[in-house]
Scaffold this motif. Structure first.
Motif, PDB file in Angstrom:
ATOM      1  N   LEU A 188       0.828  -1.207   0.000  1.00 30.45           N
ATOM      2  CA  LEU A 188       0.000   0.000   0.000  1.00 30.45           C
ATOM      3  C   LEU A 188       0.857   1.249   0.000  1.00 30.45           C
ATOM      4  CD1 LEU A 188      -2.816   1.314   0.192  1.00 30.45           C
ATOM      5  CD2 LEU A 188      -2.619   1.130   2.687  1.00 30.45           C
ATOM      6  N   LEU A 189       1.879   1.282   0.845  1.00 26.84           N
ATOM      7  CA  LEU A 189       2.721   2.466   0.937  1.00 26.84           C
ATOM      8  C   LEU A 189       3.561   2.653  -0.327  1.00 26.84           C
ATOM      9  CD1 LEU A 189       3.849   2.314   4.678  1.00 26.84           C
ATOM     10  CD2 LEU A 189       1.951   3.575   3.648  1.00 26.84           C
ATOM     11  N   GLU A 190       3.996   1.553  -0.931  1.00 27.41           N
ATOM     12  CA  GLU A 190       4.738   1.661  -2.195  1.00 27.41           C
ATOM     13  C   GLU A 190       3.837   2.197  -3.306  1.00 27.41           C
ATOM     14  OE1 GLU A 190       6.417  -2.147  -2.993  1.00 27.41           O
ATOM     15  OE2 GLU A 190       8.125  -1.855  -1.641  1.00 27.41           O
ATOM     16  N   ILE A 249      -5.368   7.267  -8.386  1.00 30.67           N
ATOM     17  CA  ILE A 249      -5.520   5.937  -7.790  1.00 30.67           C
ATOM     18  C   ILE A 249      -6.994   5.553  -7.744  1.00 30.67           C
ATOM     19  CG2 ILE A 249      -5.102   4.519  -5.752  1.00 30.67           C
ATOM     20  CD1 ILE A 249      -2.797   6.327  -5.008  1.00 30.67           C
ATOM     21  N   LEU A 250      -7.824   6.506  -7.357  1.00 36.17           N
ATOM     22  CA  LEU A 250      -9.259   6.236  -7.233  1.00 36.17           C
ATOM     23  C   LEU A 250      -9.922   6.062  -8.600  1.00 36.17           C
ATOM     24  CD1 LEU A 250     -10.053   8.734  -4.337  1.00 36.17           C
ATOM     25  CD2 LEU A 250      -9.914   6.242  -4.188  1.00 36.17           C
ATOM     26  N   ASP A 251      -9.436   6.798  -9.599  1.00 33.24           N
ATOM     27  CA  ASP A 251      -9.962   6.623 -10.958  1.00 33.24           C
ATOM     28  C   ASP A 251      -9.682   5.209 -11.463  1.00 33.24           C
ATOM     29  OD1 ASP A 251     -10.973   9.162 -11.080  1.00 33.24           O
ATOM     30  OD2 ASP A 251      -9.292  10.008 -12.199  1.00 33.24           O
ATOM     31  N   ASP A 252      -8.495   4.697 -11.150  1.00 36.91           N
ATOM     32  CA  ASP A 252      -8.158   3.323 -11.553  1.00 36.91           C
ATOM     33  C   ASP A 252      -9.065   2.330 -10.842  1.00 36.91           C
ATOM     34  OD1 ASP A 252      -6.284   1.204 -12.683  1.00 36.91           O
ATOM     35  OD2 ASP A 252      -6.048   0.849 -10.531  1.00 36.91           O
ATOM     36  N   LEU A 253      -9.313   2.576  -9.561  1.00 34.60           N
ATOM     37  CA  LEU A 253     -10.220   1.703  -8.803  1.00 34.60           C
ATOM     38  C   LEU A 253     -11.618   1.723  -9.410  1.00 34.60           C
ATOM     39  CD1 LEU A 253     -10.461   1.450  -4.947  1.00 34.60           C
ATOM     40  CD2 LEU A 253     -12.532   1.683  -6.303  1.00 34.60           C
ATOM     41  N   GLN A 254     -12.074   2.907  -9.780  1.00 30.13           N
ATOM     42  CA  GLN A 254     -13.413   3.029 -10.369  1.00 30.13           C
ATOM     43  C   GLN A 254     -13.509   2.282 -11.690  1.00 30.13           C
ATOM     44  OE1 GLN A 254     -14.597   7.031 -11.391  1.00 30.13           O
ATOM     45  NE2 GLN A 254     -16.757   6.556 -11.104  1.00 30.13           N
ATOM     46  N   GLY A 291      -8.984   8.194   0.603  1.00 25.08           N
ATOM     47  CA  GLY A 291      -7.541   8.078   0.424  1.00 25.08           C
ATOM     48  C   GLY A 291      -7.195   7.252  -0.794  1.00 25.08           C
ATOM     49  N   PRO A 292      -6.348   6.224  -0.624  1.00 23.18           N
ATOM     50  CA  PRO A 292      -5.952   5.397  -1.776  1.00 23.18           C
ATOM     51  C   PRO A 292      -6.965   4.317  -2.111  1.00 23.18           C
ATOM     52  CG  PRO A 292      -4.802   4.644   0.166  1.00 23.18           C
ATOM     53  CD  PRO A 292      -5.597   5.853   0.591  1.00 23.18           C
ATOM     54  N   GLY A 293      -8.099   4.263  -1.407  1.00 24.47           N
ATOM     55  CA  GLY A 293      -9.170   3.345  -1.785  1.00 24.47           C
ATOM     56  C   GLY A 293      -9.056   1.938  -1.240  1.00 24.47           C
ATOM     57  N   ASN A 294      -8.228   1.719  -0.212  1.00 28.10           N
ATOM     58  CA  ASN A 294      -8.095   0.353   0.307  1.00 28.10           C
ATOM     59  C   ASN A 294      -9.362  -0.117   1.010  1.00 28.10           C
ATOM     60  OD1 ASN A 294      -7.305   2.383   2.149  1.00 28.10           O
ATOM     61  ND2 ASN A 294      -6.144   0.954   3.403  1.00 28.10           N
ATOM     62  N   PHE A 341       2.868   7.243  -6.762  1.00 28.14           N
ATOM     63  CA  PHE A 341       2.110   8.385  -7.280  1.00 28.14           C
ATOM     64  C   PHE A 341       2.627   9.710  -6.717  1.00 28.14           C
ATOM     65  CE2 PHE A 341      -0.738   4.996  -8.384  1.00 28.14           C
ATOM     66  CZ  PHE A 341      -1.430   5.446  -9.493  1.00 28.14           C
ATOM     67  N   GLY A 342       3.759   9.659  -6.040  1.00 29.10           N
ATOM     68  CA  GLY A 342       4.377  10.873  -5.513  1.00 29.10           C
ATOM     69  C   GLY A 342       3.628  11.484  -4.343  1.00 29.10           C
ATOM     70  N   ILE A 343       2.895  10.667  -3.604  1.00 31.54           N
ATOM     71  CA  ILE A 343       2.085  11.173  -2.490  1.00 31.54           C
ATOM     72  C   ILE A 343       2.822  10.961  -1.179  1.00 31.54           C
ATOM     73  CG2 ILE A 343      -0.079  10.939  -1.219  1.00 31.54           C
ATOM     74  CD1 ILE A 343      -1.327   9.882  -3.837  1.00 31.54           C
ATOM     75  N   GLU A 344       2.972  12.032  -0.416  1.00 33.97           N
ATOM     76  CA  GLU A 344       3.520  11.958   0.938  1.00 33.97           C
ATOM     77  C   GLU A 344       2.405  12.320   1.901  1.00 33.97           C
ATOM     78  OE1 GLU A 344       7.088  13.890   3.688  1.00 33.97           O
ATOM     79  OE2 GLU A 344       7.029  14.251   1.524  1.00 33.97           O
ATOM     80  N   LEU A 345       2.068  11.396   2.781  1.00 33.48           N
ATOM     81  CA  LEU A 345       0.959  11.622   3.709  1.00 33.48           C
ATOM     82  C   LEU A 345       1.265  12.786   4.642  1.00 33.48           C
ATOM     83  CD1 LEU A 345       0.121   7.908   4.593  1.00 33.48           C
ATOM     84  CD2 LEU A 345      -1.063   9.408   2.992  1.00 33.48           C
TER      85      LEU A 345
END
Length: 309
Positions: free
Chosen positions: A31-33, A106-111, A79-82, A38-42
């Protein structure tokens, strides 16, 4: 030889417990990878972003909500949709709300993989929401009070949240106690709450600052305390109203019915003075009250329909 056998048994990497630990660690790493790719830092400080990185906790949340193909589910802070993905596997439809635009790819890919999912980018507190009957969410703890206030105005059967343990304590606090707050008022007026599981800080990444719980809120509908609901609605829809107007409205609507003769002769007639609400509180607007004043006010007002008739 015996020593070797003992050591082999001691470090049995195929034990069920070790397999579970390794599976959880792989889930977290993957998940973190994915987020990093996607260049996201929480940002736990500014955006209060703490992801659930334990798959068992996510499975529990979805199971506790008893999701079926008949359900339309809202998720707040996807968030990342988990969590979103697990919901989409069981629900008829999922609306996933996320304020951080960095998660959109990430969410668009999930959709694209789950057509029964709609991604809604924006601030939950400001959005006009579609119809749904359940909520499952790991929302930012920092938006709790306005979130519960908004949810209390919606038609929702049940809510399952990963939320700070201190909120649960407030949700069941007695009016008049030091733990009762405006959030307690909104919760108790509209929902019955229960804790289903305690969550250690380590199930979140970054690690949560406080112990959390999985909590279920069930709508009480018309079965709740009518006076508390009346007070809650006043705070929600007319916070600029003065307290004395609210008090008089509740006395007139919920107080005992008395004749003029009874009102003259009854030693315990219900008027703001007999409720021992100070003039200082009565003259304030609802939005000006402290949590301690709200706690005291609610305790005194819910006694109105318990007094002699």
């Amino acid at each position: 030889m015996n020593k070797l056998i003992v050591m082999t048994e001691q470090f049995d990497f195929n034990s069920p417990q070790e397999e579970i630990r390794m599976r959880k660690e792989k889930y977290k790493t993957d998940l973190l990878e994915k987020i990093e790719s996607f260049g996201i830092e929480l940002d736990p400080d500014r955006k209060d972003q703490h992801l659930i990185v334990d798959p068992e906790v996510i499975e529990d949340m979805v199971s506790f909500a008893e999701i079926s193909p008949d359900d339309v589910v809202l998720e707040i802070g996807s968030g990342p949709g988990n969590i979103t993905e697990k919901l989409a596997e069981r629900a008829g439809h999922v609306y996933a709300v996320e304020v951080d635009p960095r998660f959109k790819p990430i969410l668009d890919d999930l959709q694209s993989r789950h057509p029964n999912t709609d991604i809604i980018m924006g601030d939950f507190l400001e959005l006009e929401l579609p119809a749904f009957n359940k909520i499952v969410a790991n929302p930012p703890f920092s938006i709790l009070e306005p979130m519960i206030q908004k949810l209390s105005d919606l038609d929702v059967e049940q809510i399952v949240l990963a939320i700070g343990e201190k909120y649960y304590r407030r949700s069941v606090a007695e009016p008049g106690s030091g733990d009762f707050t405006k959030t307690s008022l909104f919760t108790q007026a509209h929902f019955k709450s229960s804790v289903l599981r305690k969550l250690e800080k380590e199930v979140f990444f970054p690690k949560s600052r406080e112990i959390a719980v999985i909590m279920k809120l069930l709508s009480v509908g018309g079965r709740g305390n009518s006076i508390m609901r009346h007070i809650s609605n006043a705070f929600s829809k007319n916070a600029g109203q003065r307290v004395n107007i609210l008090v008089n409205n509740i006395i007139n609507q919920f107080g005992p019915r008395m004749s003029k003769s009874d009102l003259r002769n009854h030693p315990d007639k219900i008027v703001p003075l007999s409720l021992h609400i100070s003039q200082g509180i009565l003259s304030k607007r609802l939005q000006e009250l402290s949590n301690n004043e709200i706690s005291s006010l609610v305790r005194r007002l819910i006694s109105v329909n318990q007094r002699v008739r």
